[in-house]
Design a protein around this motif. Sequence first.
Motif, PDB file in Angstrom:
ATOM      1  N   ALA A  53      87.344 -17.055 199.746  1.00 18.44           N
ATOM      2  CA  ALA A  53      86.365 -17.554 200.715  1.00 18.44           C
ATOM      3  C   ALA A  53      86.984 -17.477 202.106  1.00 18.44           C
ATOM      4  O   ALA A  53      88.214 -17.471 202.253  1.00 18.44           O
ATOM      5  CB  ALA A  53      85.992 -18.997 200.387  1.00 18.44           C
ATOM      6  N   THR A  54      86.158 -17.409 203.126  1.00 17.31           N
ATOM      7  CA  THR A  54      86.653 -17.454 204.493  1.00 17.31           C
ATOM      8  C   THR A  54      87.426 -18.745 204.688  1.00 17.31           C
ATOM      9  O   THR A  54      86.986 -19.802 204.248  1.00 17.31           O
ATOM     10  CB  THR A  54      85.478 -17.396 205.485  1.00 17.31           C
ATOM     11  OG1 THR A  54      84.798 -16.157 205.298  1.00 17.31           O
ATOM     12  CG2 THR A  54      85.953 -17.502 206.921  1.00 17.31           C
ATOM     13  N   THR A  90      90.853  -4.936 208.493  1.00 19.80           N
ATOM     14  CA  THR A  90      91.397  -4.715 209.831  1.00 19.80           C
ATOM     15  C   THR A  90      92.005  -5.985 210.412  1.00 19.80           C
ATOM     16  O   THR A  90      93.039  -5.936 211.068  1.00 19.80           O
ATOM     17  CB  THR A  90      90.283  -4.218 210.775  1.00 19.80           C
ATOM     18  OG1 THR A  90      89.706  -3.040 210.214  1.00 19.80           O
ATOM     19  CG2 THR A  90      90.827  -3.899 212.147  1.00 19.80           C
ATOM     20  N   PHE A  91      91.385  -7.124 210.143  1.00 18.59           N
ATOM     21  CA  PHE A  91      91.775  -8.346 210.836  1.00 18.59           C
ATOM     22  C   PHE A  91      92.494  -9.387 209.970  1.00 18.59           C
ATOM     23  O   PHE A  91      92.787 -10.464 210.465  1.00 18.59           O
ATOM     24  CB  PHE A  91      90.539  -8.994 211.471  1.00 18.59           C
ATOM     25  CG  PHE A  91      89.915  -8.124 212.515  1.00 18.59           C
ATOM     26  CD1 PHE A  91      90.557  -7.905 213.728  1.00 18.59           C
ATOM     27  CD2 PHE A  91      88.708  -7.499 212.278  1.00 18.59           C
ATOM     28  CE1 PHE A  91      89.990  -7.090 214.701  1.00 18.59           C
ATOM     29  CE2 PHE A  91      88.134  -6.678 213.246  1.00 18.59           C
ATOM     30  CZ  PHE A  91      88.776  -6.478 214.456  1.00 18.59           C
ATOM     31  N   SER A  92      92.761  -9.104 208.697  1.00 21.96           N
ATOM     32  CA  SER A  92      93.391 -10.113 207.838  1.00 21.96           C
ATOM     33  C   SER A  92      94.876  -9.865 207.666  1.00 21.96           C
ATOM     34  O   SER A  92      95.303  -8.745 207.388  1.00 21.96           O
ATOM     35  CB  SER A  92      92.730 -10.137 206.459  1.00 21.96           C
ATOM     36  OG  SER A  92      91.402 -10.571 206.581  1.00 21.96           O
ATOM     37  N   SER A  93      95.615 -10.935 207.836  1.00 24.24           N
ATOM     38  CA  SER A  93      97.044 -10.928 207.569  1.00 24.24           C
ATOM     39  C   SER A  93      97.385 -12.302 207.021  1.00 24.24           C
ATOM     40  O   SER A  93      96.894 -13.317 207.512  1.00 24.24           O
ATOM     41  CB  SER A  93      97.821 -10.648 208.853  1.00 24.24           C
ATOM     42  OG  SER A  93      99.167 -10.411 208.556  1.00 24.24           O
ATOM     43  N   CYS A 137      91.797  -6.308 200.999  1.00 23.42           N
ATOM     44  CA  CYS A 137      90.655  -6.644 201.846  1.00 23.42           C
ATOM     45  C   CYS A 137      89.881  -5.367 202.154  1.00 23.42           C
ATOM     46  O   CYS A 137      90.454  -4.283 202.202  1.00 23.42           O
ATOM     47  CB  CYS A 137      91.129  -7.292 203.149  1.00 23.42           C
ATOM     48  SG  CYS A 137      92.036  -8.834 202.905  1.00 23.42           S
ATOM     49  N   VAL A 138      88.575  -5.531 202.367  1.00 30.76           N
ATOM     50  CA  VAL A 138      87.715  -4.392 202.697  1.00 30.76           C
ATOM     51  C   VAL A 138      86.948  -4.689 203.976  1.00 30.76           C
ATOM     52  O   VAL A 138      86.834  -5.841 204.402  1.00 30.76           O
ATOM     53  CB  VAL A 138      86.726  -4.079 201.546  1.00 30.76           C
ATOM     54  CG1 VAL A 138      87.454  -3.651 200.307  1.00 30.76           C
ATOM     55  CG2 VAL A 138      85.825  -5.271 201.256  1.00 30.76           C
ATOM     56  N   THR A 183      85.518 -13.184 205.379  1.00 29.24           N
ATOM     57  CA  THR A 183      85.050 -12.751 204.063  1.00 29.24           C
ATOM     58  C   THR A 183      85.394 -11.279 203.877  1.00 29.24           C
ATOM     59  O   THR A 183      85.339 -10.502 204.821  1.00 29.24           O
ATOM     60  CB  THR A 183      83.523 -12.929 203.970  1.00 29.24           C
ATOM     61  OG1 THR A 183      83.235 -14.302 204.181  1.00 29.24           O
ATOM     62  CG2 THR A 183      82.980 -12.493 202.629  1.00 29.24           C
ATOM     63  N   GLY A 184      85.751 -10.903 202.656  1.00 32.57           N
ATOM     64  CA  GLY A 184      86.046  -9.499 202.373  1.00 32.57           C
ATOM     65  C   GLY A 184      87.392  -9.282 201.730  1.00 32.57           C
ATOM     66  O   GLY A 184      87.806  -8.145 201.535  1.00 32.57           O
ATOM     67  N   CYS A 185      88.092 -10.371 201.351  1.00 32.95           N
ATOM     68  CA  CYS A 185      89.388 -10.241 200.688  1.00 32.95           C
ATOM     69  C   CYS A 185      89.268 -10.716 199.244  1.00 32.95           C
ATOM     70  O   CYS A 185      88.484 -11.620 198.930  1.00 32.95           O
ATOM     71  CB  CYS A 185      90.460 -11.053 201.416  1.00 32.95           C
ATOM     72  SG  CYS A 185      90.795 -10.456 203.089  1.00 32.95           S
ATOM     73  N   PHE A 186      90.061 -10.103 198.373  1.00 35.58           N
ATOM     74  CA  PHE A 186      89.973 -10.355 196.939  1.00 35.58           C
ATOM     75  C   PHE A 186      91.360 -10.445 196.311  1.00 35.58           C
ATOM     76  O   PHE A 186      92.245  -9.675 196.662  1.00 35.58           O
ATOM     77  CB  PHE A 186      89.209  -9.218 196.255  1.00 35.58           C
ATOM     78  CG  PHE A 186      87.845  -9.003 196.822  1.00 35.58           C
ATOM     79  CD1 PHE A 186      86.755  -9.646 196.278  1.00 35.58           C
ATOM     80  CD2 PHE A 186      87.657  -8.172 197.921  1.00 35.58           C
ATOM     81  CE1 PHE A 186      85.487  -9.461 196.817  1.00 35.58           C
ATOM     82  CE2 PHE A 186      86.393  -7.986 198.466  1.00 35.58           C
ATOM     83  CZ  PHE A 186      85.306  -8.636 197.903  1.00 35.58           C
ATOM     84  N   LEU A 187      91.512 -11.365 195.356  1.00 42.22           N
ATOM     85  CA  LEU A 187      92.721 -11.450 194.541  1.00 42.22           C
ATOM     86  C   LEU A 187      92.451 -10.658 193.267  1.00 42.22           C
ATOM     87  O   LEU A 187      91.478 -10.930 192.554  1.00 42.22           O
ATOM     88  CB  LEU A 187      93.040 -12.902 194.183  1.00 42.22           C
ATOM     89  CG  LEU A 187      94.175 -13.100 193.168  1.00 42.22           C
ATOM     90  CD1 LEU A 187      95.513 -12.628 193.747  1.00 42.22           C
ATOM     91  CD2 LEU A 187      94.255 -14.565 192.743  1.00 42.22           C
TER      92      LEU A 187
END
Length: 158
Positions: free
Chosen positions: A42-43, A87-90, A81-82, A57-61
């Motif tokens: 979740a965000t 692009t923006f997740s770290s 992440c998609v 939103t857009g990341c998955f384990l």
Amino acid sequence: MPTLRNAVRLLSTAGCAAAFAAAMTLGGGAAHASATGTSPLATFSYDLHGVGVTVPTGCFLTHSIKGTGKRISRQLAGVDCVGLAATFSSFCNWRIDFTYADTANRIYRTSRGATHTECKGDPLRRVAGQRLPAYGKACARFYVNGQRRAAQCHFITA
């Protein structure tokens, strides 16, 4: 290397389907199993040295496990992440734990991963093969800054 990981996942899924079809056709023999599953994150936002970080939103384990009966020959979990999230997740101060529970859902073993202080866009953890003392389930749990953000489990049955 998200592209390589996606290709491996696709091949793994296709291989599982082929193995299942062969097992259904041939019958008998030892039970060989493998599974790959994905759970969305979740965000969320977290604090990194006084700076607010937001993961959209857009990341998955994704958790992949391979083995026979109670013997696990290979297990890994990672976050991908998609879209804009790629692009923006770290993820900073992250870790991945593996937990094992019996059929009554009592956790009897936890393999706690190291906390990684560096920031990474695609965290990944592998664990060595092992034999479980009981049937039940194996789970991967993803933590950021000490808070669980996602879990993905597979049932291990006879």
